[in-house]
Design an enzyme around this catalytic site. Sequence first.
Site, PDB file in Angstrom:
ATOM      1  N   SER A   1      20.826 -10.547 -25.384  1.00 14.69           N
ATOM      2  CA  SER A   1      21.551 -11.403 -24.292  1.00 14.69           C
ATOM      3  C   SER A   1      23.361 -10.786 -24.727  1.00 14.69           C
ATOM      4  O   SER A   1      23.163  -9.716 -24.104  1.00 14.69           O
ATOM      5  CB  SER A   1      21.086 -12.526 -23.819  1.00 14.69           C
ATOM      6  OG  SER A   1      21.434 -13.640 -23.168  1.00 14.69           O
TER       7      SER A   1
ATOM      8  N   ASP B   1      14.810 -11.773 -14.514  1.00 11.37           N
ATOM      9  CA  ASP B   1      15.672 -11.533 -15.361  1.00 11.37           C
ATOM     10  C   ASP B   1      16.712 -11.565 -14.153  1.00 11.37           C
ATOM     11  O   ASP B   1      17.083 -10.167 -14.193  1.00 11.37           O
ATOM     12  CB  ASP B   1      15.334 -11.438 -16.621  1.00 11.37           C
ATOM     13  CG  ASP B   1      16.473 -11.633 -17.849  1.00 11.37           C
ATOM     14  OD1 ASP B   1      17.577 -11.557 -17.414  1.00 11.37           O
ATOM     15  OD2 ASP B   1      17.020 -10.518 -18.964  1.00 11.37           O
TER      16      ASP B   1
ATOM     17  N   HIS C   1      13.853 -13.889 -19.203  1.00 20.47           N
ATOM     18  CA  HIS C   1      14.640 -13.889 -20.087  1.00 20.47           C
ATOM     19  C   HIS C   1      14.731 -14.915 -21.260  1.00 20.47           C
ATOM     20  O   HIS C   1      14.400 -16.238 -20.990  1.00 20.47           O
ATOM     21  CB  HIS C   1      16.134 -13.948 -19.853  1.00 20.47           C
ATOM     22  CG  HIS C   1      17.520 -13.849 -20.186  1.00 20.47           C
ATOM     23  ND1 HIS C   1      18.167 -12.753 -20.662  1.00 20.47           N
ATOM     24  CD2 HIS C   1      18.294 -14.644 -20.944  1.00 20.47           C
ATOM     25  CE1 HIS C   1      18.945 -13.007 -21.379  1.00 20.47           C
ATOM     26  NE2 HIS C   1      18.873 -13.863 -21.785  1.00 20.47           N
TER      27      HIS C   1
END
Length: 314
Positions: free
Chosen positions: A156, A251, A281
Amino acid sequence: MDVELVEQAALRPADDLSDAAAARGRDRERARQGTLLGLTELPEIPRHDRTVPGGAGAPEVPVRIYVPDSVGADAPVLLWIHGGAFMLGDLDGSDSWCTRLAAAGECVVVSVDYRLAPEHPYPAGLQDCLAVLDWVVAAAPEHGWDPTRIAVGGSSAGAGLAAGVALWARDHDGPALVFQLLIQPVLDDRRRTPSSTGLAGVPVFDSPALEQMWRHYLSGWSGDVPPYAAPARAEDLRGLPAAYLTAADADPLRDEAVEYAGRLTEAGVPTEFHLFPGTFHGFDVCVPDAGVSRRALREYGETLHQALHPLTRA
Protein backbone atom coordinates in the site's frame (compact mmCIF):
# COMPACT_ATOMS: atom_id res chain seq x y z
CA MET A 1 -16.38 -10.77 -4.47
CA ASP A 2 -14.44 -13.95 -3.77
CA VAL A 3 -16.73 -16.13 -1.66
CA GLU A 4 -14.13 -16.54 1.08
CA LEU A 5 -13.77 -12.77 1.43
CA VAL A 6 -17.45 -11.80 1.59
CA GLU A 7 -17.92 -12.11 5.35
CA GLN A 8 -14.83 -10.13 6.26
CA ALA A 9 -15.59 -7.53 3.57
CA ALA A 10 -18.91 -6.82 5.26
CA LEU A 11 -17.13 -6.31 8.58
CA ARG A 12 -14.50 -3.94 7.18
CA PRO A 13 -16.06 -0.75 5.82
CA ALA A 14 -13.65 1.75 4.34
CA ASP A 15 -11.97 3.75 7.06
CA ASP A 16 -12.45 7.48 7.52
CA LEU A 17 -8.97 9.00 7.49
CA SER A 18 -10.01 12.60 8.05
CA ASP A 19 -8.98 12.42 11.74
CA ALA A 20 -5.56 10.79 12.03
CA ALA A 21 -5.76 10.19 15.78
CA ALA A 22 -9.14 8.49 15.52
CA ALA A 23 -7.98 6.37 12.58
CA ARG A 24 -4.95 5.25 14.57
CA GLY A 25 -7.16 4.28 17.47
CA ARG A 26 -9.27 2.08 15.22
CA ASP A 27 -6.15 0.59 13.68
CA ARG A 28 -4.78 -0.34 17.12
CA GLU A 29 -8.10 -1.93 18.06
CA ARG A 30 -8.10 -4.05 14.90
CA ALA A 31 -4.58 -5.17 15.72
CA ARG A 32 -5.64 -6.03 19.26
CA GLN A 33 -8.47 -8.16 17.94
CA GLY A 34 -6.04 -10.12 15.82
CA THR A 35 -7.43 -9.11 12.43
CA LEU A 36 -4.07 -8.30 10.90
CA LEU A 37 -1.98 -10.60 8.77
CA GLY A 38 -0.98 -14.02 10.00
CA LEU A 39 -0.92 -13.77 13.77
CA THR A 40 -0.72 -17.58 13.86
CA GLU A 41 1.14 -20.25 11.93
CA LEU A 42 4.21 -18.10 11.44
CA PRO A 43 7.79 -19.36 11.40
CA GLU A 44 10.04 -18.39 14.27
CA ILE A 45 12.53 -15.84 12.97
CA PRO A 46 15.16 -14.24 15.24
CA ARG A 47 14.73 -10.48 15.31
CA HIS A 48 16.07 -7.47 17.14
CA ASP A 49 15.28 -3.78 17.36
CA ARG A 50 17.67 -0.88 17.09
CA THR A 51 17.88 2.66 15.75
CA VAL A 52 19.96 3.86 12.83
CA PRO A 53 21.08 7.40 11.92
CA GLY A 54 18.47 9.55 10.22
CA GLY A 55 19.11 12.00 7.44
CA ALA A 56 20.67 15.41 7.94
CA GLY A 57 18.93 17.09 10.86
CA ALA A 58 16.45 14.23 11.24
CA PRO A 59 16.00 11.94 14.27
CA GLU A 60 17.25 8.39 14.41
CA VAL A 61 15.03 5.82 12.72
CA PRO A 62 13.81 2.72 14.58
CA VAL A 63 14.17 -0.52 12.65
CA ARG A 64 13.51 -4.19 13.31
CA ILE A 65 15.89 -6.71 11.74
CA TYR A 66 14.84 -10.29 10.94
CA VAL A 67 17.60 -12.85 10.34
CA PRO A 68 16.40 -16.38 9.49
CA ASP A 69 18.59 -19.29 10.55
CA SER A 70 18.65 -20.34 6.88
CA VAL A 71 20.78 -17.38 5.77
CA GLY A 72 24.54 -17.49 5.95
CA ALA A 73 27.31 -15.19 4.88
CA ASP A 74 26.56 -12.71 2.12
CA ALA A 75 22.83 -12.82 2.80
CA PRO A 76 20.55 -10.72 0.60
CA VAL A 77 18.47 -7.99 2.25
CA LEU A 78 14.91 -6.77 1.83
CA LEU A 79 14.21 -3.22 3.03
CA TRP A 80 10.54 -3.46 4.07
CA ILE A 81 8.26 -0.40 4.35
CA HIS A 82 4.89 -0.87 6.02
CA GLY A 83 1.57 0.37 4.73
CA GLY A 84 -1.07 2.47 6.43
CA ALA A 85 -1.96 5.42 4.17
CA PHE A 86 1.29 7.16 5.24
CA MET A 87 -0.52 7.76 8.57
CA LEU A 88 -0.82 4.38 10.31
CA GLY A 89 1.33 1.37 11.11
CA ASP A 90 4.46 0.49 13.03
CA LEU A 91 7.05 -2.25 13.47
CA ASP A 92 4.70 -4.54 15.40
CA GLY A 93 2.09 -4.37 12.68
CA SER A 94 4.70 -5.45 10.14
CA ASP A 95 5.89 -8.53 12.06
CA SER A 96 3.84 -10.99 10.07
CA TRP A 97 4.80 -9.53 6.70
CA CYS A 98 8.48 -9.51 7.59
CA THR A 99 8.49 -12.97 9.15
CA ARG A 100 6.83 -14.53 6.13
CA LEU A 101 9.05 -12.74 3.62
CA ALA A 102 12.28 -13.43 5.51
CA ALA A 103 11.47 -17.14 5.62
CA ALA A 104 10.21 -17.46 2.05
CA GLY A 105 12.87 -15.19 0.56
CA GLU A 106 15.72 -16.65 2.63
CA CYS A 107 16.86 -13.12 3.29
CA VAL A 108 17.44 -10.59 6.02
CA VAL A 109 14.54 -8.17 6.35
CA VAL A 110 15.05 -4.65 7.73
CA SER A 111 11.69 -3.10 8.63
CA VAL A 112 11.49 0.71 8.81
CA ASP A 113 9.47 2.63 11.42
CA TYR A 114 9.31 5.86 9.40
CA ARG A 115 7.73 9.11 10.57
CA LEU A 116 4.01 9.40 9.82
CA ALA A 117 1.76 12.07 8.35
CA PRO A 118 0.07 14.40 9.05
CA GLU A 119 2.52 15.34 11.83
CA HIS A 120 5.40 14.50 9.48
CA PRO A 121 4.22 14.92 5.88
CA TYR A 122 6.29 14.28 2.76
CA PRO A 123 9.27 14.10 2.54
CA ALA A 124 9.89 12.94 6.14
CA GLY A 125 8.86 9.31 5.64
CA LEU A 126 10.84 8.96 2.43
CA GLN A 127 13.90 10.53 4.05
CA ASP A 128 13.74 7.95 6.84
CA CYS A 129 13.54 5.08 4.36
CA LEU A 130 16.50 6.45 2.38
CA ALA A 131 18.52 6.84 5.58
CA VAL A 132 17.89 3.21 6.48
CA LEU A 133 18.85 2.10 2.98
CA ASP A 134 22.14 3.98 3.32
CA TRP A 135 22.72 2.32 6.69
CA VAL A 136 22.03 -1.15 5.26
CA VAL A 137 24.67 -0.64 2.58
CA ALA A 138 27.22 0.77 5.04
CA ALA A 139 26.55 -1.95 7.63
CA ALA A 140 26.55 -4.84 5.16
CA PRO A 141 30.23 -5.84 5.62
CA GLU A 142 29.94 -5.80 9.43
CA HIS A 143 26.79 -7.95 9.43
CA GLY A 144 27.73 -10.31 6.61
CA TRP A 145 25.09 -9.01 4.19
CA ASP A 146 25.49 -8.82 0.42
CA PRO A 147 25.33 -5.15 -0.68
CA THR A 148 24.81 -6.26 -4.29
CA ARG A 149 21.54 -8.04 -3.46
CA ILE A 150 19.31 -5.46 -1.82
CA ALA A 151 15.60 -5.30 -2.60
CA VAL A 152 13.00 -2.79 -1.47
CA GLY A 153 9.37 -3.60 -0.87
CA GLY A 154 6.18 -2.67 0.88
CA SER A 155 2.42 -2.81 0.84
CA SER A 156 0.00 0.00 0.00
CA ALA A 157 1.57 3.33 1.04
CA GLY A 158 4.71 1.38 1.92
CA ALA A 159 4.86 0.11 -1.65
CA GLY A 160 4.56 3.71 -2.85
CA LEU A 161 7.47 4.67 -0.61
CA ALA A 162 9.42 1.67 -1.91
CA ALA A 163 8.86 2.81 -5.50
CA GLY A 164 9.95 6.31 -4.47
CA VAL A 165 13.12 4.90 -2.89
CA ALA A 166 13.91 3.05 -6.13
CA LEU A 167 13.47 6.23 -8.17
CA TRP A 168 15.60 8.27 -5.76
CA ALA A 169 18.38 5.68 -5.75
CA ARG A 170 18.43 5.66 -9.55
CA ASP A 171 18.45 9.44 -9.86
CA HIS A 172 20.98 10.20 -7.10
CA ASP A 173 23.61 7.50 -7.63
CA GLY A 174 22.25 5.49 -4.74
CA PRO A 175 22.63 1.76 -4.12
CA ALA A 176 21.99 -0.48 -7.11
CA LEU A 177 18.80 -2.17 -5.97
CA VAL A 178 17.97 -5.49 -7.59
CA PHE A 179 14.21 -5.71 -7.05
CA GLN A 180 11.00 -3.84 -6.10
CA LEU A 181 8.20 -5.76 -4.36
CA LEU A 182 5.17 -3.47 -4.74
CA ILE A 183 2.03 -4.94 -3.18
CA GLN A 184 -1.12 -2.91 -3.97
CA PRO A 185 0.99 0.25 -4.28
CA VAL A 186 0.02 3.90 -3.78
CA LEU A 187 1.48 5.67 -6.82
CA ASP A 188 -0.47 8.70 -8.07
CA ASP A 189 -1.81 11.69 -6.15
CA ARG A 190 -3.67 13.04 -9.18
CA ARG A 191 -6.56 10.59 -8.75
CA ARG A 192 -7.45 10.63 -12.43
CA THR A 193 -8.28 6.95 -13.05
CA PRO A 194 -11.74 5.35 -12.97
CA SER A 195 -10.90 3.26 -9.91
CA SER A 196 -9.45 6.20 -7.96
CA THR A 197 -12.67 8.21 -8.19
CA GLY A 198 -15.36 5.57 -8.70
CA LEU A 199 -14.97 3.13 -5.81
CA ALA A 200 -16.67 4.77 -2.85
CA GLY A 201 -17.95 2.34 -0.24
CA VAL A 202 -15.72 -0.63 -1.07
CA PRO A 203 -14.16 -2.45 1.90
CA VAL A 204 -11.15 -1.21 3.88
CA PHE A 205 -9.96 1.61 1.60
CA ASP A 206 -12.10 3.54 -0.87
CA SER A 207 -11.97 6.62 -3.09
CA PRO A 208 -12.80 9.16 -0.33
CA ALA A 209 -10.10 7.65 1.89
CA LEU A 210 -7.64 7.94 -1.01
CA GLU A 211 -8.31 11.68 -1.22
CA GLN A 212 -7.93 12.09 2.55
CA MET A 213 -4.66 10.17 2.55
CA TRP A 214 -3.03 12.36 -0.10
CA ARG A 215 -4.25 15.54 1.59
CA HIS A 216 -2.52 14.54 4.83
CA TYR A 217 0.66 13.27 3.17
CA LEU A 218 1.23 16.32 0.97
CA SER A 219 0.05 18.91 3.51
CA GLY A 220 3.55 20.31 3.98
CA TRP A 221 4.40 20.51 0.30
CA SER A 222 3.93 23.41 -2.10
CA GLY A 223 4.61 23.47 -5.80
CA ASP A 224 4.80 20.54 -8.16
CA VAL A 225 4.53 17.12 -6.52
CA PRO A 226 7.80 15.24 -7.14
CA PRO A 227 7.87 11.65 -8.42
CA TYR A 228 9.52 10.52 -5.19
CA ALA A 229 6.22 11.35 -3.47
CA ALA A 230 3.98 10.03 -6.26
CA PRO A 231 6.03 7.65 -8.45
CA ALA A 232 3.49 7.67 -11.30
CA ARG A 233 4.57 11.26 -11.96
CA ALA A 234 8.03 10.09 -13.05
CA GLU A 235 8.42 10.78 -16.74
CA ASP A 236 11.15 8.20 -17.31
CA LEU A 237 11.11 4.76 -15.71
CA ARG A 238 14.16 3.38 -17.49
CA GLY A 239 16.95 1.93 -15.40
CA LEU A 240 14.79 0.97 -12.43
CA PRO A 241 15.19 -2.42 -10.74
CA ALA A 242 13.03 -5.36 -11.75
CA ALA A 243 9.55 -5.10 -10.30
CA TYR A 244 6.65 -7.22 -9.11
CA LEU A 245 3.36 -5.38 -8.64
CA THR A 246 -0.06 -6.50 -7.50
CA ALA A 247 -3.49 -4.93 -7.45
CA ALA A 248 -6.78 -5.85 -5.83
CA ASP A 249 -9.96 -5.75 -7.87
CA ALA A 250 -12.22 -3.46 -5.80
CA ASP A 251 -9.44 -1.05 -4.87
CA PRO A 252 -9.12 2.64 -5.81
CA LEU A 253 -5.40 1.98 -6.35
CA ARG A 254 -6.06 -0.68 -9.00
CA ASP A 255 -5.79 1.33 -12.19
CA GLU A 256 -2.64 3.24 -11.26
CA ALA A 257 -0.88 -0.07 -10.56
CA VAL A 258 -1.99 -1.38 -13.97
CA GLU A 259 -0.67 1.76 -15.64
CA TYR A 260 2.62 1.76 -13.75
CA ALA A 261 3.28 -1.89 -14.57
CA GLY A 262 2.65 -1.16 -18.24
CA ARG A 263 4.97 1.84 -18.21
CA LEU A 264 7.71 -0.14 -16.48
CA THR A 265 7.44 -2.80 -19.16
CA GLU A 266 7.56 -0.18 -21.94
CA ALA A 267 10.69 1.27 -20.29
CA GLY A 268 12.45 -2.09 -20.49
CA VAL A 269 12.20 -2.90 -16.78
CA PRO A 270 11.59 -6.63 -16.14
CA THR A 271 8.10 -6.50 -14.64
CA GLU A 272 5.55 -8.99 -13.36
CA PHE A 273 2.02 -7.88 -12.53
CA HIS A 274 -0.85 -9.73 -10.90
CA LEU A 275 -4.41 -8.43 -10.55
CA PHE A 276 -6.31 -10.59 -8.07
CA PRO A 277 -10.00 -10.74 -9.09
CA GLY A 278 -12.77 -10.64 -6.52
CA THR A 279 -10.58 -8.96 -3.90
CA PHE A 280 -10.43 -5.66 -2.02
CA HIS A 281 -7.52 -3.57 -0.73
CA GLY A 282 -5.62 -5.48 1.93
CA PHE A 283 -7.47 -8.75 1.36
CA ASP A 284 -4.25 -10.64 2.09
CA VAL A 285 -4.09 -8.84 5.46
CA CYS A 286 -7.73 -9.14 6.42
CA VAL A 287 -8.35 -12.77 5.40
CA PRO A 288 -4.94 -14.46 5.21
CA ASP A 289 -6.43 -17.96 5.29
CA ALA A 290 -8.62 -17.48 2.21
CA GLY A 291 -7.47 -19.42 -0.81
CA VAL A 292 -6.75 -16.31 -2.86
CA SER A 293 -4.78 -14.83 0.04
CA ARG A 294 -2.72 -17.96 0.54
CA ARG A 295 -1.95 -18.00 -3.16
CA ALA A 296 -0.97 -14.32 -3.10
CA LEU A 297 1.24 -14.67 -0.02
CA ARG A 298 2.96 -17.70 -1.50
CA GLU A 299 3.55 -15.82 -4.76
CA TYR A 300 5.07 -12.81 -2.96
CA GLY A 301 7.59 -15.04 -1.21
CA GLU A 302 8.45 -17.12 -4.25
CA THR A 303 8.92 -14.04 -6.42
CA LEU A 304 11.16 -12.39 -3.82
CA HIS A 305 13.23 -15.56 -3.47
CA GLN A 306 13.74 -15.82 -7.21
CA ALA A 307 14.82 -12.16 -7.41
CA LEU A 308 17.34 -12.50 -4.58
CA HIS A 309 18.54 -16.01 -5.49
CA PRO A 310 18.37 -15.95 -9.30
CA LEU A 311 20.37 -19.16 -9.73
CA THR A 312 18.17 -21.29 -7.50
CA ARG A 313 14.54 -22.30 -7.32
CA ALA A 314 12.25 -20.98 -4.60
